[in-house]
Structures are given as C-alpha cells and as structure tokens.
Motif scaffolding. Structure first.
Motif, PDB file in Angstrom:
ATOM      1  N   LEU A 224     -10.795   0.652  -4.700  1.00 49.67           N
ATOM      2  CA  LEU A 224      -9.935   0.510  -3.532  1.00 49.67           C
ATOM      3  C   LEU A 224     -10.642   1.022  -2.285  1.00 49.67           C
ATOM      4  O   LEU A 224     -11.297   2.056  -2.330  1.00 49.67           O
ATOM      5  CB  LEU A 224      -8.645   1.302  -3.712  1.00 49.67           C
ATOM      6  N   PRO A 225     -10.485   0.330  -1.164  1.00 55.93           N
ATOM      7  CA  PRO A 225     -11.010   0.873   0.086  1.00 55.93           C
ATOM      8  C   PRO A 225     -10.031   1.899   0.664  1.00 55.93           C
ATOM      9  O   PRO A 225      -8.835   1.850   0.382  1.00 55.93           O
ATOM     10  CB  PRO A 225     -11.108  -0.346   0.993  1.00 55.93           C
ATOM     11  N   LEU A 226     -10.551   2.826   1.436  1.00 59.88           N
ATOM     12  CA  LEU A 226      -9.687   3.729   2.191  1.00 59.88           C
ATOM     13  C   LEU A 226      -9.207   3.014   3.445  1.00 59.88           C
ATOM     14  O   LEU A 226      -9.787   2.007   3.860  1.00 59.88           O
ATOM     15  CB  LEU A 226     -10.449   4.997   2.582  1.00 59.88           C
ATOM     16  N   ARG A 227      -8.169   3.526   4.062  1.00 54.56           N
ATOM     17  CA  ARG A 227      -7.668   2.932   5.304  1.00 54.56           C
ATOM     18  C   ARG A 227      -8.782   2.876   6.346  1.00 54.56           C
ATOM     19  O   ARG A 227      -8.918   1.896   7.078  1.00 54.56           O
ATOM     20  CB  ARG A 227      -6.465   3.729   5.826  1.00 54.56           C
TER      21      ARG A 227
ATOM     22  N   TYR B  49     -14.194  -9.790   1.775  1.00 53.06           N
ATOM     23  CA  TYR B  49     -14.060  -8.642   2.673  1.00 53.06           C
ATOM     24  C   TYR B  49     -13.727  -7.381   1.865  1.00 53.06           C
ATOM     25  O   TYR B  49     -14.292  -6.314   2.068  1.00 53.06           O
ATOM     26  CB  TYR B  49     -12.960  -8.938   3.705  1.00 53.06           C
ATOM     27  N   TRP B  50     -12.777  -7.525   0.930  1.00 52.31           N
ATOM     28  CA  TRP B  50     -12.348  -6.410   0.071  1.00 52.31           C
ATOM     29  C   TRP B  50     -13.519  -5.871  -0.764  1.00 52.31           C
ATOM     30  O   TRP B  50     -13.723  -4.675  -0.872  1.00 52.31           O
ATOM     31  CB  TRP B  50     -11.225  -6.888  -0.844  1.00 52.31           C
TER      32      TRP B  50
END
Length: 75
Positions: A28-31, A18-19
């Motif tokens: 990194l994903p954003l919120r 998922y990440w």
C-alpha cells in the motif's frame, strides 16, 4: 500472462500502473505517496480517498464528483 495484461480498461490499467510505482513493501502507498496531480485525470471523478482513524473507522477525505453524482449526495 501478467495481471496488467488482464486489465481491459485503459483507465484502470493506467491507475494500477500508478499504484504499482508508489506502493511500499506492504503493498500500500502512504497518503504522502499519492499526488492527485499525477493521477490519470479521467480517474479522479471516480475515486474515494479514506483515512483510517485511530479507533479503526474509515473517514472520507475525498469523494470524486462522479461518485457524488451517482450517490446523490456528498459525504
């Protein structure tokens, strides 16, 4: 052998998948990229969600119920 193949726990492997799909170039994903309804349901009780404050502090946004139970309090 890929890193994914090294992850023995199926829940962690699914969360890592998922990440990978949601992360950005910085890694990194954003919120806004994280949709809790899209996460593997079994992992939600074990997750923290933080927000980085302007002064550099981390603020809890969400603490999973399994973490709260283990710590004995909800932060």
């Amino acid at each position: 052998m890929a890193f994914m193949d090294e992850i023995a726990d199926p829940q962690i492997r699914e969360l890592f998948r998922y990440w990978l799909v949601r992360r950005r170039r910085c890694g990194l994903p954003l919120r806004a990229d994280i949709d809790p309804t899209g996460l593997p349901p079994d992992c939600l009780p074990h997750l923290y969600l933080y927000r980085l404050e302007p002064e550099g502090r981390l603020r809890y946004i969400l603490i999973g119920t399994a973490i709260v139970k283990a710590l004995g309090q909800d932060y």
